[in-house]
Scaffold this active site. Structure first.
Site, PDB file in Angstrom:
ATOM      1  N   TYR B 278       0.846  -1.196   0.000  1.00  0.00           N
ATOM      2  CA  TYR B 278       0.000   0.000   0.000  1.00  0.00           C
ATOM      3  C   TYR B 278       0.883   1.248   0.000  1.00  0.00           C
ATOM      4  CZ  TYR B 278      -3.961   2.875   1.779  1.00  0.00           C
ATOM      5  OH  TYR B 278      -4.944   3.799   1.972  1.00  0.00           O
ATOM      6  N   TYR B 326      -2.265   4.681  -9.905  1.00  0.00           N
ATOM      7  CA  TYR B 326      -3.466   3.965 -10.345  1.00  0.00           C
ATOM      8  C   TYR B 326      -4.721   4.678  -9.842  1.00  0.00           C
ATOM      9  CZ  TYR B 326      -7.016   0.335 -10.830  1.00  0.00           C
ATOM     10  OH  TYR B 326      -8.153  -0.354 -11.157  1.00  0.00           O
TER      11      TYR B 326
END
Lengths: 140, 380
Positions: B278, B326
């Site tokens: 992450y 993204y």
């Protein structure tokens, strides 16, 4: 036109001694009073020892000395702040770390040297007094 | 959990990604959920377990017309969905439910039906951090990094390279928000947000959602999709206050969670084909690579700089482009899980050839929590 206010803390019964301390010009920490414990000073305030769970704890005045452990220089100001300003973590000589602002010094990477010695200075913010830090021994 | 006893059989993101002004938070949960149900050929009435963060499980279950026998509302930030996968595996194995839906939806950019961010003034964070002017994650989550740079010699260029490499991956992903290649200079010349972090070292703010459907491995083989077996799981929490981390150069929650997941899976780091860490900010992959044990302390900056995590490198990392390129709705963990599922299924836009084992590691809060899920396309 009124300026936006900086966010201020709302003390709770468990933290009141800390904020009473800053008003009185003291940086108050806590430590365990249990002889069997290592009695390490701790922060933030709570009415029991985070190392051993004992409720026998004492409040004491820290020296107010520490070092600049880490920081960022914020360019997107929070309400009431003027960018750029450093948001710092100070490592107190007693061991605990706390977040603060560094005053009486340029807010630049060149001026703010990691591990530089600092001392507490108290800033009257109205209802509460905030612990800020400045270069040890006066302005740099 | 028992490795390989439970599988992900349905996985999908929201139909649109990035800017979705016509759906509220609960609408994004539902859109993702319906897509995941369609992915594995189920209807809402087939679901008997619901886990979610952001919205409550009550809200989500009622909105979708589900009557669950098990719910989990664990909300520890962006890695909540990793914890949901772990808790769902335990619940399925214990017989508390048979088919679990995990949902995420967040109107990060459009703020349709979204709440306000910020700690309460009487919380410890509100008393002992907020008064000193952090204005959200970009000026809070980043506070530890100068300490890390001082102790381990990480350079500004190495930190910038994290964003450069992830943009390379994003360039291979048609759904990525930002796809144009960037250089280290581009990153270092982008607007300063919170020194030492520039704009391109901070995550995006977008709208989106995702959902997963899990069931027992025995049932998983009857589904139309290729089962993605859960072979290792971990979780932990450390502190809600970044200033109170035990050590600003390493995350205790990362270490505890990662160690547990690897031990459960019984695999070594060399067995890992694909990795998600992450990345709310550029230092997260650096902390993650070290705290999960892929490299030694202080080695991650050079590891990424040398190209090991880029397309064709020995450890493909954040292959969807990550939170940096993204998408990042606020609680990005769901998108990391979706990309691991795609890689293990073999259907990712930037597919790692022959990927079998994927490690998916999430952070919650600001080094406040962690969750680690290890997936495999083979049942151990």
């Amino acid at each position: 036109m009124s300026q936006p206010r900086k966010p201020l803390p709302s003390p709770t019964p468990e933290t009141q001694h800390f904020w009473d301390g800053t008003k009185a010009g003291e940086l108050r920490l806590q430590r365990c009073a249990e002889p069997a414990c290592n009695r390490a000073p701790y922060f933030p305030p709570r009415p029991f020892c985070p190392a051993c769970g004992s409720r026998k704890v004492e409040v004491f005045a820290a020296t107010g000395r520490g070092t600049l452990h880490s920081y960022v220089i914020n360019h997107r100001p929070a309400p009431g702040f003027e960018a750029p300003y450093a948001i710092a973590v100070v490592k107190l000589d007693e061991g605990p770390r706390l977040m603060t602002n560094i005053v009486d010094i340029e807010q630049t990477p060149e001026a703010l040297v990691i591990d530089m010695p600092l001392e507490v200075t108290f800033h009257d913010a109205g209802e509460v007094t905030l612990p800020y830090f400045r270069p040890a021994g006066g302005a740099a | 959990m028992k490795p390989g006893s439970v599988a992900i059989v349905g996985a999908a993101e929201t139909t649109e990604m990035g800017l979705i002004p016509d759906l509220s938070v609960i609408g994004l949960h539902a859109d993702a959920a319906l897509n995941a149900l369609a992915d594995c050929g189920l209807k809402p009435s087939d679901i008997d377990g619901v886990a979610t963060a952001g919205a409550s499980p009550t809200e989500t279950a009622h909105y979708l017309g589900i009557t669950p026998t098990w719910v989990d509302g664990t909300a520890v930030g962006g890695c909540s969905f990793m914890l949901h996968v772990r808790h769902a595996a335990a619940a399925i194995n214990e017989g508390l439910c048979s088919t679990v839906l995990i949902t995420h939806g967040e109107s990060g950019r459009s703020r349709v039906g979204a709440g306000r961010w910020g700690p309460a003034p009487a919380s410890l964070q509100g008393q002992f951090e907020t008064p000193f002017g952090p204005s959200g994650p970009p000026s809070t989550f980043t506070v530890p990094v100068l300490r890390y740079m001082q102790d381990f010699g990480l350079t500004h260029e190495q930190l910038a390279m994290v964003a450069v490499v992830q943009r390379e991956w994003a360039g291979m992903n048609p759904r990525a928000s930002f796809r144009d290649p960037i250089t280290v200079d581009d990153v270092l010349n982008s607007r300063m947000i919170a020194y030492p972090f520039h704009l391109l070292e901070c995550c995006l703010v977008t709208d989106g959602g995702g959902a997963l459907i899990m069931t027992s491995a025995d049932r998983a083989k009857d589904f139309p999709t290729k089962p993605v077996y859960i072979i290792g799981t971990g979780e932990s929490v450390e502190t809600p206050m970044i200033s109170q981390m035990e050590d600003l150069t390493t995350s205790k929650a990362f270490r505890v969670s990662g160690k547990k997941a690897f031990a459960e899976a019984g695999i070594s780091h060399a067995d890992v084909d694909h990795l998600m860490i992450y990345d709310a900010f550029a230092h997260l992959p650096i902390y993650g690579l070290e705290d999960l044990g892929f490299v030694g302390r202080g080695e991650a900056g050079a590891f990424i700089w040398e190209g090991n995590s880029r397309p064709g490198g020995k450890l493909p990392l954040n292959t969807n482009g990550g939170g940096l390129s993204y998408m990042h709705s606020g609680m990005y963990g769901m998108y990391a899980l979706q990309e691991s599922v795609r890689q293990v299924r073999g259907i990712a836009p930037a597919q790692v050839p022959g990927a079998k084992i994927s490690v998916c590691h999430g952070v919650g809060g600001m080094f406040g929590a962690a969750g680690t899920i290890i997936m495999s396309n083979e049942r151990p």
